[in-house]
Design a protein around this motif. Sequence first.
Motif, PDB file in Angstrom:
ATOM      1  N   LEU A 253       0.799  -1.213   0.000  1.00 13.81           N
ATOM      2  CA  LEU A 253       0.000   0.000   0.000  1.00 13.81           C
ATOM      3  C   LEU A 253       0.840   1.276   0.000  1.00 13.81           C
ATOM      4  O   LEU A 253       1.861   1.362   0.686  1.00 13.81           O
ATOM      5  CB  LEU A 253      -0.918   0.017   1.216  1.00 13.81           C
ATOM      6  CG  LEU A 253      -1.998  -1.061   1.255  1.00 13.81           C
ATOM      7  CD1 LEU A 253      -2.783  -0.978   2.559  1.00 13.81           C
ATOM      8  CD2 LEU A 253      -2.926  -0.942   0.058  1.00 13.81           C
ATOM      9  N   PHE A 254       0.352   2.233  -0.772  1.00 16.28           N
ATOM     10  CA  PHE A 254       0.846   3.611  -0.753  1.00 16.28           C
ATOM     11  C   PHE A 254       2.320   3.706  -1.140  1.00 16.28           C
ATOM     12  O   PHE A 254       3.035   4.570  -0.658  1.00 16.28           O
ATOM     13  CB  PHE A 254       0.598   4.239   0.619  1.00 16.28           C
ATOM     14  CG  PHE A 254      -0.792   4.013   1.135  1.00 16.28           C
ATOM     15  CD1 PHE A 254      -1.891   4.466   0.417  1.00 16.28           C
ATOM     16  CD2 PHE A 254      -1.018   3.334   2.327  1.00 16.28           C
ATOM     17  CE1 PHE A 254      -3.187   4.253   0.878  1.00 16.28           C
ATOM     18  CE2 PHE A 254      -2.303   3.121   2.800  1.00 16.28           C
ATOM     19  CZ  PHE A 254      -3.382   3.581   2.074  1.00 16.28           C
ATOM     20  N   LYS A 255       2.731   2.816  -2.028  1.00 15.36           N
ATOM     21  CA  LYS A 255       4.108   2.817  -2.521  1.00 15.36           C
ATOM     22  C   LYS A 255       4.106   2.953  -4.038  1.00 15.36           C
ATOM     23  O   LYS A 255       3.194   2.486  -4.715  1.00 15.36           O
ATOM     24  CB  LYS A 255       4.826   1.527  -2.132  1.00 15.36           C
ATOM     25  CG  LYS A 255       4.977   1.325  -0.633  1.00 15.36           C
ATOM     26  CD  LYS A 255       5.666   0.002  -0.328  1.00 15.36           C
ATOM     27  CE  LYS A 255       5.832  -0.207   1.167  1.00 15.36           C
ATOM     28  NZ  LYS A 255       6.483  -1.501   1.481  1.00 15.36           N
ATOM     29  N   ASP A 256       5.158   3.559  -4.558  1.00 14.19           N
ATOM     30  CA  ASP A 256       5.360   3.579  -5.998  1.00 14.19           C
ATOM     31  C   ASP A 256       5.861   2.219  -6.432  1.00 14.19           C
ATOM     32  O   ASP A 256       6.550   1.518  -5.688  1.00 14.19           O
ATOM     33  CB  ASP A 256       6.386   4.646  -6.385  1.00 14.19           C
ATOM     34  CG  ASP A 256       5.890   6.059  -6.109  1.00 14.19           C
ATOM     35  OD1 ASP A 256       4.667   6.276  -6.203  1.00 14.19           O
ATOM     36  OD2 ASP A 256       6.723   6.916  -5.778  1.00 14.19           O
ATOM     37  N   ASP A 257       5.538   1.838  -7.674  1.00 14.45           N
ATOM     38  CA  ASP A 257       5.960   0.532  -8.172  1.00 14.45           C
ATOM     39  C   ASP A 257       7.472   0.409  -8.275  1.00 14.45           C
ATOM     40  O   ASP A 257       8.048  -0.632  -8.017  1.00 14.45           O
ATOM     41  CB  ASP A 257       5.351   0.268  -9.550  1.00 14.45           C
ATOM     42  CG  ASP A 257       3.868  -0.064  -9.468  1.00 14.45           C
ATOM     43  OD1 ASP A 257       3.417  -0.421  -8.377  1.00 14.45           O
ATOM     44  OD2 ASP A 257       3.186   0.051 -10.492  1.00 14.45           O
ATOM     45  N   ILE A 258       8.130   1.490  -8.683  1.00 17.50           N
ATOM     46  CA  ILE A 258       9.553   1.412  -8.983  1.00 17.50           C
ATOM     47  C   ILE A 258      10.351   1.081  -7.730  1.00 17.50           C
ATOM     48  O   ILE A 258      10.313   1.794  -6.739  1.00 17.50           O
ATOM     49  CB  ILE A 258      10.057   2.734  -9.591  1.00 17.50           C
ATOM     50  CG1 ILE A 258       9.316   3.015 -10.897  1.00 17.50           C
ATOM     51  CG2 ILE A 258      11.554   2.687  -9.827  1.00 17.50           C
ATOM     52  CD1 ILE A 258       9.617   4.372 -11.489  1.00 17.50           C
ATOM     53  N   ASN A 259      11.065  -0.036  -7.782  1.00 13.08           N
ATOM     54  CA  ASN A 259      11.967  -0.480  -6.715  1.00 13.08           C
ATOM     55  C   ASN A 259      11.267  -0.716  -5.383  1.00 13.08           C
ATOM     56  O   ASN A 259      11.933  -0.813  -4.358  1.00 13.08           O
ATOM     57  CB  ASN A 259      13.098   0.537  -6.518  1.00 13.08           C
ATOM     58  CG  ASN A 259      13.970   0.656  -7.738  1.00 13.08           C
ATOM     59  OD1 ASN A 259      14.207  -0.324  -8.435  1.00 13.08           O
ATOM     60  ND2 ASN A 259      14.448   1.857  -8.010  1.00 13.08           N
ATOM     61  N   GLU A 260       9.959  -0.839  -5.383  1.00 13.88           N
ATOM     62  CA  GLU A 260       9.259  -1.070  -4.134  1.00 13.88           C
ATOM     63  C   GLU A 260       8.711  -2.480  -4.054  1.00 13.88           C
ATOM     64  O   GLU A 260       8.847  -3.153  -3.063  1.00 13.88           O
ATOM     65  CB  GLU A 260       8.118  -0.062  -3.972  1.00 13.88           C
ATOM     66  CG  GLU A 260       8.596   1.346  -3.700  1.00 13.88           C
ATOM     67  CD  GLU A 260       9.153   1.530  -2.313  1.00 13.88           C
ATOM     68  OE1 GLU A 260       9.107   0.582  -1.517  1.00 13.88           O
ATOM     69  OE2 GLU A 260       9.653   2.622  -2.027  1.00 13.88           O
ATOM     70  N   PHE A 261       8.058  -2.926  -5.117  1.00 16.41           N
ATOM     71  CA  PHE A 261       7.546  -4.282  -5.124  1.00 16.41           C
ATOM     72  C   PHE A 261       7.370  -4.703  -6.576  1.00 16.41           C
ATOM     73  O   PHE A 261       7.523  -3.928  -7.494  1.00 16.41           O
ATOM     74  CB  PHE A 261       6.246  -4.424  -4.347  1.00 16.41           C
ATOM     75  CG  PHE A 261       5.228  -3.369  -4.638  1.00 16.41           C
ATOM     76  CD1 PHE A 261       4.398  -3.474  -5.734  1.00 16.41           C
ATOM     77  CD2 PHE A 261       5.097  -2.270  -3.809  1.00 16.41           C
ATOM     78  CE1 PHE A 261       3.456  -2.514  -6.001  1.00 16.41           C
ATOM     79  CE2 PHE A 261       4.149  -1.303  -4.083  1.00 16.41           C
ATOM     80  CZ  PHE A 261       3.336  -1.423  -5.176  1.00 16.41           C
ATOM     81  N   SER A 262       7.060  -5.949  -6.762  1.00 14.24           N
ATOM     82  CA  SER A 262       7.058  -6.517  -8.094  1.00 14.24           C
ATOM     83  C   SER A 262       5.940  -5.973  -8.970  1.00 14.24           C
ATOM     84  O   SER A 262       4.905  -5.543  -8.498  1.00 14.24           O
ATOM     85  CB  SER A 262       6.915  -8.031  -7.982  1.00 14.24           C
ATOM     86  OG  SER A 262       5.727  -8.342  -7.294  1.00 14.24           O
TER      87      SER A 262
END
Length: 277
Positions: A253-262
């Motif tokens: 939740l509430f994260k940008d896709d890049i380098n955060e999760f798949s």
Amino acid sequence: MLAAAPQGYDQFRESIPRGIIELVEYSSATVGNTRKAMVYTPPGFSSANTYHVLYLLHGIGGDEAEWYTHGAPQIILDNLYADNKLEPMIVVFPNGRAMPNDRAEGDLFDPEKIQAFERFELDLINDLIPFIESNYPARIGRENRAIAGLSMGGGQSLNIGLNHLDRFAWIGAFSAAPNTRDPGLLVSNPDETAARVRKLWLSCGDEDNLKHISDNVHAYLTQQNVPHIWQEENGGHDWPVWKSGLYQFSQLLFKDDINEFSQVDCNGNLHNTINIM
């Protein structure tokens, strides 16, 4: 498929910062009385900061305390904060049975009580969200709101979240129940849903006798090329599956896709999972 929740993820740890969970009351014009909800604020909570908000819904036999009583959400979340795996968020546990006597008693399948679960959509949008955003340092706007739930609450989360993409960008359902609308009604405009939803999560136990509901939604989303996460857990229609859903979904939740999760493709397959452990 995401990695299973690790052993001890829901066990109390000594000597870590802790959030606070409290019971609040708010005025509901929808129902015509004062209603209750539980609210978790994270470790280090301060009114000097602002926070995203997750609305986490219960099942047909529960109320605002069901997650707290059976699911240890404050322990799961405290442990995740200690491991630096969550964005700061407030978690609200409403009572999804929007009627004057909203206790989980008597015939839980009484038509009036089933209608009360449908009426909760208005209570949430018109009463509870404004209360939270007036009384807590909550960030406003769809990008800062998530909705998820178990069983009956999973169906509510899909029904409400996908009907209000102007309010919610993050939507999760753990073992969605038969109150879930037909997939074609849930996602009547697949292109719009694909463009607006940030994360759409479905999980269910492989031995759940209601699994066909989640399977149908997953199949429709796949057919319509709507990106989503599909997680099939070991288990039935029970708390180990739902707690694992909270553990995994909350980290997205509430994260940008890049380098955060798949990244997730339209078939619900995940690639290069790095932070869900």
